[in-house]
Design a protein around this motif. Structure first.
Motif, PDB file in Angstrom:
ATOM      1  N   ILE A   1       0.852  -1.202   0.000  1.00  0.00           N
ATOM      2  CA  ILE A   1       0.000   0.000   0.000  1.00  0.00           C
ATOM      3  C   ILE A   1       0.889   1.254   0.000  1.00  0.00           C
ATOM      4  O   ILE A   1       0.669   2.181  -0.767  1.00  0.00           O
ATOM      5  N   LYS A   2       1.906   1.241   0.859  1.00  0.00           N
ATOM      6  CA  LYS A   2       2.802   2.418   0.938  1.00  0.00           C
ATOM      7  C   LYS A   2       3.522   2.649  -0.386  1.00  0.00           C
ATOM      8  O   LYS A   2       3.663   3.780  -0.830  1.00  0.00           O
ATOM      9  N   SER A   3       3.988   1.569  -1.013  1.00  0.00           N
ATOM     10  CA  SER A   3       4.744   1.738  -2.269  1.00  0.00           C
ATOM     11  C   SER A   3       3.839   2.300  -3.369  1.00  0.00           C
ATOM     12  O   SER A   3       4.298   3.008  -4.260  1.00  0.00           O
ATOM     13  N   ARG A   4       2.531   2.001  -3.329  1.00  0.00           N
ATOM     14  CA  ARG A   4       1.605   2.551  -4.313  1.00  0.00           C
ATOM     15  C   ARG A   4       1.538   4.066  -4.203  1.00  0.00           C
ATOM     16  O   ARG A   4       1.465   4.773  -5.191  1.00  0.00           O
ATOM     17  N   PHE A   5       1.534   4.546  -2.951  1.00  0.00           N
ATOM     18  CA  PHE A   5       1.391   5.978  -2.731  1.00  0.00           C
ATOM     19  C   PHE A   5       2.707   6.735  -2.916  1.00  0.00           C
ATOM     20  O   PHE A   5       2.701   7.932  -3.136  1.00  0.00           O
ATOM     21  N   SER A   6       3.822   6.025  -2.754  1.00  0.00           N
ATOM     22  CA  SER A   6       5.110   6.733  -2.837  1.00  0.00           C
ATOM     23  C   SER A   6       5.835   6.461  -4.150  1.00  0.00           C
ATOM     24  O   SER A   6       7.013   6.737  -4.273  1.00  0.00           O
ATOM     25  N   ARG A   7       5.126   5.926  -5.136  1.00  0.00           N
ATOM     26  CA  ARG A   7       5.751   5.582  -6.404  1.00  0.00           C
ATOM     27  C   ARG A   7       6.281   6.812  -7.137  1.00  0.00           C
ATOM     28  O   ARG A   7       7.300   6.784  -7.791  1.00  0.00           O
ATOM     29  N   ARG A   8       5.529   7.907  -7.037  1.00  0.00           N
ATOM     30  CA  ARG A   8       5.923   9.118  -7.766  1.00  0.00           C
ATOM     31  C   ARG A   8       7.023   9.892  -7.050  1.00  0.00           C
ATOM     32  O   ARG A   8       7.660  10.743  -7.633  1.00  0.00           O
TER      33      ARG A   8
END
Lengths: 56, 161
Positions: free
Chosen positions: A34-41
């Motif tokens: 979940i965290k990696s989805r939000f911090s991808r950019r």
């Protein structure tokens, strides 16, 4: 007989410990995704490898 | 020394390894900080403790961040460079100039960390010890004298209260 009971109790403790560990890593993996989805950019922090000319 | 003397002597510091790591710290620091040679260095680390509750499993997690801490007495500046225990690389430096920070003090409890507030939004708590044995978590370096010098600088020239 008491030895058997002690053994069974220890076995239950080991099972609880193993299940707890599995559960912990399972939840951690979900949270990481979940965290990696939000911090991808987000740009990763700059990292400077050890200068190769100074290596022994 | 007898067998028991050896057994109870405690861990011995590998000074060769410590010296090599101190040199590596210097190379990394000078690589990312302009005029890095003007700074004295110690190894420090930050601890980020967070609690978790995953149903019937709960506890706390501790994240350790290794730091190369440089200080310059003349300019009253501390520079912090994040690194890893094997010193294979480092991140971007952060400057803490005494004239620009909000406050700085030495903590008493739960650890005697060096705390710097650059502004109201955040802070950094730098833990530093003479030597830490666990190479998987910390940079292996013996720094008794340097730590004493840093403590003296921080307490007498950098701390704001």
């Amino acid at each position: 007989m008491p030895l058997k009971e002690i053994g069974a109790f220890l076995l239950v403790l080991v099972a609880v410990f193993l299940f707890g560990n599995l559960w912990f890593h399972f939840v951690e993996a979900i949270l990481r995704r979940i965290k990696s989805r939000f911090s991808r950019r987000r740009k990763p922090p700059a990292w400077h490898p050890f200068p190769s000319d100074k290596e022994e | 020394m007898g067998l028991f003397g050896k057994l109870f002597k405690g861990p011995e510091i590998d000074m060769e390894k410590s010296r090599a790591n101190a040199e590596k710290m210097r190379v990394l620091f000078d690589h990312v900080v302009k005029d890095g040679a003007d700074y004295r260095l110690i190894f420090g680390y930050t601890e980020d403790v967070s609690r978790f509750n995953y149903g019937f499993v709960h506890g706390s997690k501790t994240k350790i961040g290794n730091l190369i801490v440089g200080w310059n007495e003349a300019s009253q500046t501390i520079v912090v460079v994040p690194t890893v225990p094997d010193l294979s690389g480092c991140g971007e430096p952060t400057w803490y100039r005494r004239a620009e920070i909000l406050k700085a003090y030495r903590n008493k409890y739960p650890t005697d960390a060096f705390v710097i507030y650059p502004d109201k939004k955040g802070y950094i708590a730098i833990n530093a010890y003479d030597w830490l044995e666990d190479e998987r978590l910390y940079v292996y370096v013996s720094q008794e004298q340097e730590l004493a010098a840093f403590t003296d600088f921080f307490m007498n020239k950098f701390a704001t209260k």
